[in-house]
Every structure is written in structure tokens, then in C-alpha cells.
Design an enzyme around this catalytic site. Sequence first.
Site, PDB file in Angstrom:
ATOM      1  N   ARG A  60       0.605 -14.543 -10.616  1.00  0.00           N
ATOM      2  CA  ARG A  60       0.052 -13.417  -9.861  1.00  0.00           C
ATOM      3  C   ARG A  60      -1.157 -13.822  -9.035  1.00  0.00           C
ATOM      4  O   ARG A  60      -1.503 -13.154  -8.047  1.00  0.00           O
ATOM      5  CB  ARG A  60      -0.301 -12.280 -10.828  1.00  0.00           C
ATOM      6  CG  ARG A  60      -0.849 -11.035 -10.166  1.00  0.00           C
ATOM      7  CD  ARG A  60      -0.805  -9.843 -11.103  1.00  0.00           C
ATOM      8  NE  ARG A  60      -1.475 -10.093 -12.361  1.00  0.00           N
ATOM      9  CZ  ARG A  60      -2.806  -9.995 -12.545  1.00  0.00           C
ATOM     10  NH1 ARG A  60      -3.595  -9.671 -11.543  1.00  0.00           N
ATOM     11  NH2 ARG A  60      -3.333 -10.216 -13.737  1.00  0.00           N
TER      12      ARG A  60
ATOM     13  N   TYR B 117       0.122   7.780   9.903  1.00  0.00           N
ATOM     14  CA  TYR B 117       1.371   7.724   9.148  1.00  0.00           C
ATOM     15  C   TYR B 117       1.299   8.728   7.998  1.00  0.00           C
ATOM     16  O   TYR B 117       0.314   8.751   7.257  1.00  0.00           O
ATOM     17  CB  TYR B 117       1.495   6.288   8.658  1.00  0.00           C
ATOM     18  CG  TYR B 117       2.582   5.902   7.717  1.00  0.00           C
ATOM     19  CD1 TYR B 117       3.920   6.106   8.025  1.00  0.00           C
ATOM     20  CD2 TYR B 117       2.264   5.230   6.535  1.00  0.00           C
ATOM     21  CE1 TYR B 117       4.917   5.675   7.154  1.00  0.00           C
ATOM     22  CE2 TYR B 117       3.254   4.791   5.666  1.00  0.00           C
ATOM     23  CZ  TYR B 117       4.576   5.019   5.978  1.00  0.00           C
ATOM     24  OH  TYR B 117       5.557   4.590   5.116  1.00  0.00           O
TER      25      TYR B 117
ATOM     26  N   ASP C 164      -4.298   0.389  10.874  1.00  0.00           N
ATOM     27  CA  ASP C 164      -2.876   0.126  10.698  1.00  0.00           C
ATOM     28  C   ASP C 164      -2.391  -0.483  12.011  1.00  0.00           C
ATOM     29  O   ASP C 164      -2.249   0.209  13.016  1.00  0.00           O
ATOM     30  CB  ASP C 164      -2.131   1.428  10.384  1.00  0.00           C
ATOM     31  CG  ASP C 164      -0.648   1.198  10.087  1.00  0.00           C
ATOM     32  OD1 ASP C 164      -0.098   0.182  10.550  1.00  0.00           O
ATOM     33  OD2 ASP C 164      -0.041   2.040   9.407  1.00  0.00           O
TER      34      ASP C 164
ATOM     35  N   LYS D  84       8.232  -4.094   8.463  1.00  0.00           N
ATOM     36  CA  LYS D  84       8.683  -3.856   9.833  1.00  0.00           C
ATOM     37  C   LYS D  84       8.902  -5.183  10.572  1.00  0.00           C
ATOM     38  O   LYS D  84       9.845  -5.905  10.285  1.00  0.00           O
ATOM     39  CB  LYS D  84       7.663  -2.974  10.549  1.00  0.00           C
ATOM     40  CG  LYS D  84       7.270  -1.699   9.791  1.00  0.00           C
ATOM     41  CD  LYS D  84       8.394  -0.706   9.689  1.00  0.00           C
ATOM     42  CE  LYS D  84       7.951   0.672   9.257  1.00  0.00           C
ATOM     43  NZ  LYS D  84       7.457   0.791   7.887  1.00  0.00           N
TER      44      LYS D  84
END
Length: 401
Positions: A62, A117, A189, A214
Site C-alpha cells: 500500500r 460535478y 478538477d 476518463k
Amino acid sequence: MKNDPDRTAAQPLAPSTRLVVGGRRPEEQYGFVNTPVYHGSTVLYPTAEDFRARRSRYKYGRRGTPTSDSLESLLADLEGEACAGVALLPSGLGAISAALLAVLKAGDHLLMTDSAYEPTRHVCDHLLTRWGISTTYYDPLIGAGIEALVRPNTRAVFVESPGSLSFEIQDVPAIAEVAHAHGAAVLMDNTWATPLYFRALDHGVDLSIQAGTKYIGGHSDIMFGCVAANAHYADVLRDTVFSLGLCVGPDDMNLALRGLRTLAVRLPSHFAAGVEVATWLEGRPEVSRVLHPALPSHPGHALWKRDFTGACGLFSIVLKPVPETAVDAFLNAIDLFGIGASWGGYESLAIPFDCSKIRTATTWAPGGPTVRFHIGLEAVGDLIANLDEGFAALNAAAQAG
């Protein structure tokens, strides 16, 4: 070694070249071009003494692997010299949440663009509220006027330029100047433009966020997000992500790396096709307005031209008033356009939307139904012919009443 990404001495490399050579260490991988996909949690130490001293390049899956190192390095390279650290997250919304939590604490105040968003609004209205953080939504076109909304406890300003439904272009440098004058962090963003077309950290943003699902992925097959931070916020971002126990699966990291290698080829294709389709749509009698910042008709075009070096394939249109059944007939007829909410993949998409239900600081009254398009990598002629068929279906349904 040949193709060493650290050879920055004499001549700076173009972004497209950096995307190809960055984040690769073939000499450490027995000469193989790509960093292997490391599936692992436990890291073994040679001796007890090494374990006690944590003498190891990697300590736990991790906390990082060669795969994550390659991806972080390449993303940092894309963000530019102002980037001091990159955090990898399991989704775009996870990246937004982690970035907000990195700079906010109980009692703080956040200024959030009204064009954000919708899931970002949910984080503000539910998660942050439960933690004692208040949010004020602001007009995305406010620019330097945002100073009137700053409170003594304002610690962050969030921008999304353009808005991913309504496509307002924000004056990010002006907003950042005001925020920094009051000691507030600026978060953005930046999924629409990516750092290829807008280097957010160079325009006053402190934490640049992308939904890598995206355009970074580019093939609609991963969930991934990332946050790039400048030197002031890199450590707190890293600690927040570590404390929340967030990490990305190795296969998604590998697909993100693969997507980045071709980003500089794919994104210009989306850009060119998007402008061509948007321009054609402007000439349709059924269309009232096209909301694409790269078109001269867009109210924010001058700001886009000043700050951005390109655009992606995402934009919206406002139709002249027709019944919802006619809009549905249009969407059902354009079979080259999938009906899906995500975007940034190779395929074209179209969805109906209505911002009026979520806006609180501004009024969304476009004067007709609205449709958002993502223009993929298909032949533009085929897409336009398909849209023509869609308008025929729209008109037939509208006449049928």
C-alpha cells in the site's frame, strides 16, 4: 541509459515525448520497456536488523511498488515542475474527497463552484457537513469577485473549469490570487483539459485533480483518480491518503500507465473531432446553442484561449424547445453514440441532463432541452451522418406530438 527520462539537461522534451519516456527504468527491469505489474502486499527483509531499521526501498504494497512509482513519476512529469508529489486514488471522486480532506478540518469553510460535478456536491453537502466543514457555492463566472464570499475561516476554494455539464470557463488565476491572499488553498478538477492542455499548478492551483477513469485510461475500463500537489501541500496530501488507507489496484495502475503513453495522440484527435462536430451542430436549425469553450461563440472563449492550449471531446448543446419524447427519439436514433455518463474513452457518448435541479448559487435556464456529447475516435463523417439521422427522428417525434 538510452531513453533515460532524467536526461533533462540540454533541451527540454516536448510533452508527447515525456509521456513516452517518462516513468520508465528499463535498466531496473532487465531491459523490458514497461514496468512490470507488481501484485503484492508483503515485502520481505533480508534480516531482523534490516526490518527494525526499515532498510528497504519498499516497505508494504500500500505504500508503493515499482508500478506505482512509474505511474506517479509520469503523472508528476505531465503536471510540470511545480508538482512536488502525486497521490493515486481508486476513483476520481476518491481523488476529490482526499484532496478536500487534506486541506480542510472541522470549523473550516469551503468555496465550491456551482458548476461542480454532482457527486462533488454530495461530498460537500453530506460528508463535509458531518465533519463540521461548511460550504458556500459560488457563481463559476465570479472571477476576482469571489473575494466578497471569503470568510475568516475560508481555507479552500474549489474550481472546475469548464464545468462538465454547463461548460463555464473560470478565471482560475484571478480566483487563485484572491484565495492565496486570504491563506486558502485552491483545488481544481482538471479532468476535462488534463495537464496536457492546462497545467493547473502553473496557473495558481495548489492541488490538481483528475478522474483518471476518463482520458488517462482512455478505454472506459478502469477506475482511477489522482491528485498532484505543489510543495506546500504535497506532504499533507500524502499523509491524508496514507491515513485513509486508500490505494489503487496494480492492474488499474498498469492500464493508467498504458493510457498515458498514448494521451498525446488521443487527446488531439478528440479535440479536433469535437470542434468539427460542435461546429456542424451550430449550423443545425434544431440547436439553439453549442456549449464548447473552443468555439468563438462560447462566452468563455477568450479565457479559454488565454489559459488553455486545447480541449477534449466533451461539450453540450441546448436544443430549441421540443418534448422530452423527441429528445429521447434523437438519443435512441444515434446508435454510434452510447448513452452513458462517463466519458474520455474511445467511444462517443450522448446523455440528456438538467442542471436546474442541483444549482443553488446560480440559475440554470438554458431555454430548451440539453444534451451532453463526448466525441470519441470514430470517423467524424460517420458521427455527423448519424447525428443527421438523429435529428430526423427528433423532428418526426416532435411533429407527432
